[in-house]
Motif scaffolding. Structure first.
Motif, PDB file in Angstrom:
ATOM      1  N   LEU A 282     -34.409   0.592 -48.702  1.00 53.78           N
ATOM      2  CA  LEU A 282     -33.341  -0.083 -49.437  1.00 53.78           C
ATOM      3  C   LEU A 282     -33.519  -1.600 -49.393  1.00 53.78           C
ATOM      4  N   ASP A 283     -33.127  -2.230 -50.464  1.00 52.70           N
ATOM      5  CA  ASP A 283     -33.098  -3.694 -50.516  1.00 52.70           C
ATOM      6  C   ASP A 283     -31.698  -4.225 -50.230  1.00 52.70           C
ATOM      7  N   ALA A 284     -30.686  -3.348 -50.317  1.00 55.24           N
ATOM      8  CA  ALA A 284     -29.308  -3.744 -50.008  1.00 55.24           C
ATOM      9  C   ALA A 284     -28.446  -2.487 -49.931  1.00 55.24           C
ATOM     10  N   LEU A 285     -27.294  -2.626 -49.264  1.00 57.63           N
ATOM     11  CA  LEU A 285     -26.317  -1.546 -49.163  1.00 57.63           C
ATOM     12  C   LEU A 285     -24.947  -2.097 -49.526  1.00 57.63           C
ATOM     13  N   VAL A 286     -24.249  -1.404 -50.427  1.00 53.87           N
ATOM     14  CA  VAL A 286     -22.906  -1.798 -50.851  1.00 53.87           C
ATOM     15  C   VAL A 286     -21.902  -0.823 -50.260  1.00 53.87           C
ATOM     16  N   CYS A 287     -20.893  -1.355 -49.571  1.00 54.31           N
ATOM     17  CA  CYS A 287     -19.879  -0.536 -48.903  1.00 54.31           C
ATOM     18  C   CYS A 287     -18.509  -0.811 -49.526  1.00 54.31           C
ATOM     19  N   ILE A 288     -17.864   0.230 -50.019  1.00 53.74           N
ATOM     20  CA  ILE A 288     -16.538   0.103 -50.621  1.00 53.74           C
ATOM     21  C   ILE A 288     -15.520   0.657 -49.643  1.00 53.74           C
ATOM     22  N   GLY A 289     -14.544  -0.178 -49.234  1.00 58.08           N
ATOM     23  CA  GLY A 289     -13.562   0.320 -48.289  1.00 58.08           C
ATOM     24  C   GLY A 289     -12.564  -0.730 -47.861  1.00 58.08           C
ATOM     25  N   GLY A 290     -11.749  -0.358 -46.877  1.00 54.42           N
ATOM     26  CA  GLY A 290     -10.690  -1.227 -46.388  1.00 54.42           C
ATOM     27  C   GLY A 290     -11.111  -2.057 -45.194  1.00 54.42           C
ATOM     28  N   GLN A 291     -10.155  -2.383 -44.342  1.00 56.39           N
ATOM     29  CA  GLN A 291     -10.397  -3.300 -43.234  1.00 56.39           C
ATOM     30  C   GLN A 291     -11.477  -2.799 -42.282  1.00 56.39           C
ATOM     31  N   GLU A 292     -11.422  -1.524 -41.899  1.00 56.30           N
ATOM     32  CA  GLU A 292     -12.415  -0.994 -40.963  1.00 56.30           C
ATOM     33  C   GLU A 292     -13.805  -0.978 -41.582  1.00 56.30           C
ATOM     34  N   THR A 293     -13.860  -0.724 -42.888  1.00 55.29           N
ATOM     35  CA  THR A 293     -15.147  -0.748 -43.590  1.00 55.29           C
ATOM     36  C   THR A 293     -15.732  -2.151 -43.597  1.00 55.29           C
ATOM     37  N   GLN A 294     -14.881  -3.153 -43.799  1.00 57.35           N
ATOM     38  CA  GLN A 294     -15.354  -4.537 -43.793  1.00 57.35           C
ATOM     39  C   GLN A 294     -15.934  -4.886 -42.415  1.00 57.35           C
ATOM     40  N   LYS A 295     -15.260  -4.428 -41.370  1.00 57.42           N
ATOM     41  CA  LYS A 295     -15.722  -4.696 -40.010  1.00 57.42           C
ATOM     42  C   LYS A 295     -17.061  -4.012 -39.740  1.00 57.42           C
ATOM     43  N   ALA A 296     -17.170  -2.748 -40.144  1.00 59.23           N
ATOM     44  CA  ALA A 296     -18.415  -2.007 -39.955  1.00 59.23           C
ATOM     45  C   ALA A 296     -19.554  -2.639 -40.748  1.00 59.23           C
ATOM     46  N   ALA A 297     -19.241  -3.085 -41.959  1.00 61.08           N
ATOM     47  CA  ALA A 297     -20.262  -3.717 -42.804  1.00 61.08           C
ATOM     48  C   ALA A 297     -20.761  -5.017 -42.195  1.00 61.08           C
ATOM     49  N   LEU A 298     -19.851  -5.788 -41.602  1.00 59.17           N
ATOM     50  CA  LEU A 298     -20.260  -7.038 -40.950  1.00 59.17           C
ATOM     51  C   LEU A 298     -21.214  -6.747 -39.796  1.00 59.17           C
ATOM     52  N   ARG A 299     -20.937  -5.691 -39.036  1.00 60.79           N
ATOM     53  CA  ARG A 299     -21.837  -5.307 -37.942  1.00 60.79           C
ATOM     54  C   ARG A 299     -23.241  -5.009 -38.475  1.00 60.79           C
ATOM     55  N   LEU A 300     -23.315  -4.320 -39.602  1.00 63.02           N
ATOM     56  CA  LEU A 300     -24.619  -4.001 -40.198  1.00 63.02           C
ATOM     57  C   LEU A 300     -25.314  -5.265 -40.704  1.00 63.02           C
ATOM     58  N   ALA A 301     -24.533  -6.176 -41.270  1.00 68.88           N
ATOM     59  CA  ALA A 301     -25.106  -7.446 -41.728  1.00 68.88           C
ATOM     60  C   ALA A 301     -25.657  -8.237 -40.547  1.00 68.88           C
ATOM     61  N   GLU A 302     -24.942  -8.220 -39.433  1.00 69.04           N
ATOM     62  CA  GLU A 302     -25.397  -8.929 -38.228  1.00 69.04           C
ATOM     63  C   GLU A 302     -26.634  -8.268 -37.627  1.00 69.04           C
ATOM     64  N   ALA A 303     -26.834  -6.972 -37.962  1.00 66.36           N
ATOM     65  CA  ALA A 303     -28.030  -6.264 -37.503  1.00 66.36           C
ATOM     66  C   ALA A 303     -29.228  -6.531 -38.404  1.00 66.36           C
ATOM     67  N   GLY A 304     -29.026  -7.339 -39.440  1.00 66.46           N
ATOM     68  CA  GLY A 304     -30.147  -7.749 -40.290  1.00 66.46           C
ATOM     69  C   GLY A 304     -30.226  -7.097 -41.649  1.00 66.46           C
TER      70      GLY A 304
END
Length: 375
Positions: free
Chosen positions: A102-124
């Motif tokens: 993958l070249d990118a991942l798009v996550c659709i969701g609420g507050q917990e999804t935003q938090k989980a997505a940030l963790r993945l972004a911080e993982a590179g």
């Protein structure tokens, strides 16, 4: 080689998810010529590598469909339950991302999804998110996907209850989703002309609500409609919460085990003392002598065909996400601000709250037309 993008829907379902997938996917594939795959059942499906091809006609005829064709779950990679323990599987999510090239991942969701997505972004990983919530509780966006439809359904439900309330001379209490914030209850209550609106942001007094209802009765009004958020609490219960929080802070200062943050402790207390609507009905009936009935809308507000407003919002935010992918701009949430789709840093979204401001025009207008908030 054309870029390959993944997409998933996480958390609770909401109207407009399919419209969002469609808007993003059609722009990404048709305009920018990139490939798209989906992961079934949210982050759970990502960890299990449950891939579905979203090419060809996969995005046809889903604009008006409720729910999500990808399915969803509440799991988040950094806290997966195994044998009674929470395990961080962020590394596994990274592996699946890389395995699918993958070249990118798009996550659709609420507050917990935003938090989980940030963790993945911080993982590179290259991550983008889109805000979904029937409650409109995601920060840094004027409105979330699913809110307009939920508000419309709640408004129509209250409209229909007016006739039975009038015919039977009752107090009708309508409980609406919203444990932490009252956007949905406020919007539906204002639109339906509810006599009383009770929000998590405004502790209410049973005596003041009873007085307002009795005043209506003396004025010849044969019924009263109360729109109450599931997270609304009385002033007495809120005072109890504050005492409990002070005690918890004292215990932590003395070295006893306690929750780390005031927000976590307050959320736990609110959850423990949910279901206050029945108590409210019983108290009002006892004080006023007027028969009270409860209608709980619950998950009804999450289902069905999305409104035109949600379809437009979903399409606009979805296509902006495709533009962000094409521009190589990641670590963002695609938000709505002043009617425009904008890109907000995920780090600014996570950990923030979005309560209804006390000077919001909806509250001001409601007070001016005589709506009671119980304060």
């Amino acid at each position: 080689m054309a870029k390959k993008i993944g997409i998933l829907t996480a958390g609770s379902d909401a109207p407009g998810l399919n419209a969002t997938i469609r808007g993003f996917g059609k722009a990404l594939q048709g305009y920018y010529g990139m490939g798209l795959i989906g992961f079934r059942d949210g982050f759970q499906g990502l960890l299990q590598n449950k891939v579905v091809d979203l090419g060809g006609n996969a995005l046809s005829n889903i604009l008006t469909a409720g729910g999500t064709v990808l399915g969803t779950s509440r799991d988040v990679p950094y806290a997966i339950e195994e044998d009674g323990n929470l395990v961080d599987k962020t590394d596994l999510a990274v592996e699946v991302y890389q395995e699918n090239k993958l070249d990118a991942l798009v996550c659709i969701g609420g507050q917990e999804t935003q938090k989980a997505a940030l963790r993945l972004a911080e993982a590179g990983l290259n991550i983008l998110t889109l805000p979904k919530s029937a409650h409109n509780d995601v920060p840094k966006t004027d409105v979330t996907i699913g809110f307009d439809t939920a508000r419309m359904i709640a408004t129509e439900a209250i409209d229909r209850l007016h006739s039975t309330a009038n015919s039977n001379h009752r107090i009708i209490i309508v409980e609406i989703m919203g444990r932490e914030v009252g956007w949905l209850t406020l919007g539906a209550g204002l639109a339906s002309g509810s006599d009383v609106i009770l929000l998590p942001e405004i502790p209410y007094s049973i005596e003041k609500i009873s007085e307002a209802i009795l005043d209506r009765s003396k004025a010849g009004k044969r019924f009263s409609i109360i729109a109450v958020a599931e997270g609304a609490h009385s002033t007495e219960l809120v005072a109890f919460f504050e005492r409990s929080l002070k005690l918890d802070r004292k215990n932590q200062a003395e070295g006893e085990e306690g929750l780390k943050s005031k927000k976590e402790r307050l959320m736990a207390l609110r959850k423990q003392y949910s279901g206050q609507t029945l108590l409210l009905a019983n108290q009002l009936e006892e004080i006023t002598g007027i028969e009270s009935r409860i209608t709980i809308l619950g998950y009804l507000l999450r289902g069905g065909t999305p409104s035109s407003g949600d379809r437009i919002l979903a399409t606009c935010l979805g296509t902006e996400a495709a533009e962000s992918v094409a521009a190589g701009e990641f670590g963002k949430m695609i938000a709505s601000a002043g009617g425009q789709a904008v890109r907000v840093d995920l780090a600014e979204v996570v950990g923030q709250d979005k309560p209804v401001p006390m000077d919001h025009p909806w509250i001001t207008s409601a007070r001016l037309v005589g709506t009671v908030f119980g304060d």
